[in-house]
Design an enzyme around this catalytic site. Sequence first.
Site, PDB file in Angstrom:
ATOM      1  N   GLY A  45       0.498  -1.188   0.136  1.00 59.10           N
ATOM      2  CA  GLY A  45       0.104  -0.038   0.128  1.00 59.10           C
ATOM      3  C   GLY A  45       0.725   1.097  -0.036  1.00 59.10           C
ATOM      4  N   THR A  46       2.332   1.428   0.390  1.00 57.40           N
ATOM      5  CA  THR A  46       3.099   2.550   0.759  1.00 57.40           C
ATOM      6  C   THR A  46       2.810   2.726   0.011  1.00 57.40           C
ATOM      7  OG1 THR A  46       3.361   1.681   3.887  1.00 57.40           O
ATOM      8  CG2 THR A  46       5.082   2.753   1.781  1.00 57.40           C
TER       9      THR A  46
ATOM     10  N   ASN B  97      -7.685   4.307   9.259  1.00 59.47           N
ATOM     11  CA  ASN B  97      -7.110   2.749  10.072  1.00 59.47           C
ATOM     12  C   ASN B  97      -6.817   2.642  11.892  1.00 59.47           C
ATOM     13  OD1 ASN B  97      -4.957   4.820   9.039  1.00 59.47           O
ATOM     14  ND2 ASN B  97      -3.579   4.136  10.790  1.00 59.47           N
TER      15      ASN B  97
ATOM     16  N   GLN C  72      -7.627   0.202   4.069  1.00 60.88           N
ATOM     17  CA  GLN C  72      -8.222  -0.033   5.551  1.00 60.88           C
ATOM     18  C   GLN C  72      -9.916  -0.452   5.062  1.00 60.88           C
ATOM     19  OE1 GLN C  72      -7.484  -1.178   7.757  1.00 60.88           O
ATOM     20  NE2 GLN C  72      -5.153  -0.301   8.076  1.00 60.88           N
TER      21      GLN C  72
ATOM     22  N   SER D  92      -3.500  -2.975  -0.209  1.00 59.98           N
ATOM     23  CA  SER D  92      -2.451  -3.747  -0.070  1.00 59.98           C
ATOM     24  C   SER D  92      -2.949  -5.235   1.100  1.00 59.98           C
ATOM     25  CB  SER D  92      -2.034  -3.063   1.697  1.00 59.98           C
ATOM     26  OG  SER D  92      -0.638  -3.694   1.929  1.00 59.98           O
TER      27      SER D  92
ATOM     28  N   HIS E  43      -2.168  -7.759   2.643  1.00 61.79           N
ATOM     29  CA  HIS E  43      -2.458  -8.332   4.186  1.00 61.79           C
ATOM     30  C   HIS E  43      -3.574  -7.567   4.876  1.00 61.79           C
ATOM     31  CE1 HIS E  43       0.091  -5.060   6.369  1.00 61.79           C
ATOM     32  NE2 HIS E  43       0.367  -5.073   5.711  1.00 61.79           N
TER      33      HIS E  43
ATOM     34  N   THR F 110      10.590  -7.816 -12.398  1.00 57.09           N
ATOM     35  CA  THR F 110       8.772  -9.721 -12.162  1.00 57.09           C
ATOM     36  C   THR F 110       7.953  -9.240 -11.634  1.00 57.09           C
ATOM     37  OG1 THR F 110      11.192 -10.170 -13.719  1.00 57.09           O
ATOM     38  CG2 THR F 110       9.947 -11.323 -12.733  1.00 57.09           C
TER      39      THR F 110
ATOM     40  N   CYS G 214       1.746   0.906  13.269  1.00 55.44           N
ATOM     41  CA  CYS G 214       2.995   1.909  12.748  1.00 55.44           C
ATOM     42  C   CYS G 214       3.604   2.062  14.279  1.00 55.44           C
ATOM     43  CB  CYS G 214       3.324   2.475  11.249  1.00 55.44           C
ATOM     44  SG  CYS G 214       2.336   1.302   9.975  1.00 55.44           S
TER      45      CYS G 214
HETATM   46  N1  PLP Z   1      -2.410   3.473   4.895  1.00 52.00           N
HETATM   47  C1  PLP Z   1      -3.486   2.412   5.736  1.00 52.00           C
HETATM   48  C2  PLP Z   1      -4.386   3.013   5.784  1.00 52.00           C
HETATM   49  C3  PLP Z   1      -2.886   2.013   6.498  1.00 52.00           C
HETATM   50  O1  PLP Z   1      -3.300   1.086   7.296  1.00 52.00           O
HETATM   51  C4  PLP Z   1      -1.414   0.777   5.553  1.00 52.00           C
HETATM   52  C5  PLP Z   1      -1.040   0.367   6.833  1.00 52.00           C
HETATM   53  O2  PLP Z   1      -1.013  -0.021   7.915  1.00 52.00           O
HETATM   54  C6  PLP Z   1      -0.946   1.671   4.921  1.00 52.00           C
HETATM   55  C7  PLP Z   1      -1.435   2.463   4.024  1.00 52.00           C
HETATM   56  C8  PLP Z   1       0.246   1.085   4.290  1.00 52.00           C
HETATM   57  O3  PLP Z   1       0.230  -0.501   3.444  1.00 52.00           O
HETATM   58  P1  PLP Z   1       1.996  -1.839   3.394  1.00 52.00           P
HETATM   59  O4  PLP Z   1       1.637  -2.153   5.151  1.00 52.00           O
HETATM   60  O5  PLP Z   1       0.837  -2.377   2.906  1.00 52.00           O
HETATM   61  O6  PLP Z   1       2.572  -0.251   3.514  1.00 52.00           O
END
Ligand code: PLP
Length: 396
Positions: free
Chosen positions: A72-73, A151, A179, A199, A201, A237, A325
Site C-alpha cells: 500500500g505504501t 486505520n 483499510q 494492500s 495483507h 518481474t 506503525c
Molecule cells: N495506508 C493505510 C491506511 C494503512 O493502514 C497502511 C498499513 O497500516 C498502509 C497504508 C500501508 O500499507 P502497507 O503495509 O501495505 O505498506
Amino acid sequence: MSQTIYLDNNATTQLEPAALEEMLPFLTESYANPSSGYQFGAQARKAINLARERVARLLDCEAEEIVFTSCGTESNNAAINSAVQFEPRGKHVVTTAVEHSAVLRPCQELEKRGCEVTFLSVDQNGDVDLAALEKAIRPNTALVSIMWANNETGVLFPVEKVAEICRENGVLFHTDAVQTAGKIPMRLRESAINFLSLSAHKFHGPKGVGVLFINKRSRFRPSIIGGSHEGGRRAGTENVASIVGLGKAAARAVACLGDEATRVRAMRDRFEKGIFETVSGASLNGASATRLPNTSNFSFEGIESQAALMLLDRHHICCSAGSACKSGSPEGSHVLRAMHGTNERTLNGSLRFSFGRFNSDADVGKALELVPQAIEKLRRLSVPAVGVQPANVSVR
Ligand code: PLP
C-alpha cells in the site's frame, strides 16, 4: 499461539487458507517468469491475469485499471509522485492531517522540495469539512489525496463526493483505501476517483503485495522505471505467488462482504456495548461519524495505553494503541490529536480493537472479560483520574 485473541485486524490479517493453497504452486513447480514467451511462462501470466480480474471485481472496475505493486505504501507514493512530478499545475497538494504515514510522509517530503501541501483538519468526530476542501483547491493544485477509511478510528470519509469536487475543479484525486477492502463495498466504475491504493495483507492476502488502481482516463507516470511490466506502469518481474494470493483474497472478500461482514459488525457492536456496560470513563473515538464495521477505538480515562497493551499482551490479547506503525511512539496518535487537540485523557489512554473474519463470538466474550479487568487494574495501580468511578468488575 492457539490461545491468541487477535483483535488487531487493521494492523494485518491472517492469510486466507484458500489463498495460500493457490499460491503454493507458484512458489514451487510453477516458477516461470510471466514475461517468458513459452507455455511455462504463459501459466504464470494467466494466473496474474486472473488475479487482475478478481481485483477488478472487488473494485467494480476494468482489469486494465489494476496495477500490482509491492504494498500500500508504494501505491500511495506512486500516485502522489506521479501527480506532482508530471502534472503541469503540480505545485500544491491537498490531504488531511489524519492520513497514514504512507501519505503524510511523502507529502512532508514534497514540502521539503518546494511543493506546498494543505493538511485539512478534522472535527471531534474525525469528519472532514467538504467546504474547506473545496476552498483549499487552487489553480496550481495537482492532487487531492484523502483516505477512504481511517486505520485508527475506522472513520469513513465521503470519498465519492470528494472525487466529484475534484473532477469539477479539474484536479486529480487519490484515495488510500488500504483499510476499506473487504469491509465495505467499493464501486469505482461510475466514480470520479483517479487513483486508489490497496494492500493485500489487510484483507487476508499475503504481505508485500499491493494494488494501485489507475482510472483509464487518468494521466499517470510511473516512479519505478525499467521493463514494460504492468502495461509500463510498474517495472519489475512480478511477485507471481503473492499476486495470486492477493487475487484469491480479493475473490474471498467479494464472497464474504454480505454475511461475514454482518457477523463482524455484530461482534464489534457487542464488544462496544459490553465495554460501555462494564467500564466507566470510556469514550469511543469517532462515535458519531460513519465508521468501518470492524473498528473500535476507545479512550479510557486514567490509564496509559502502553501499559494496557503490555497487560493485555500477557493475557494474549492483541490490540493496539492507534496504528501498529505507531506502537511505542512517544508522541501518541496524530489522528486523535487532530480530533481532540491535546486533551491528555483522550490521547494517553486510547486502544484500538479491530475485528475480522477469523474472530469468533468466544473471542469477543474473552475480550469482554479481560479488557475491563485490565483497565480496572491499571487504574488501581495509578493515581485515580478525577471523575473516574471504579468499574463494576472483579480484579485479578
Ligand atoms: N495506508 C493505510 C491506511 C494503512 O493502514 C497502511 C498499513 O497500516 C498502509 C497504508 C500501508 O500499507 P502497507 O503495509 O501495505 O505498506
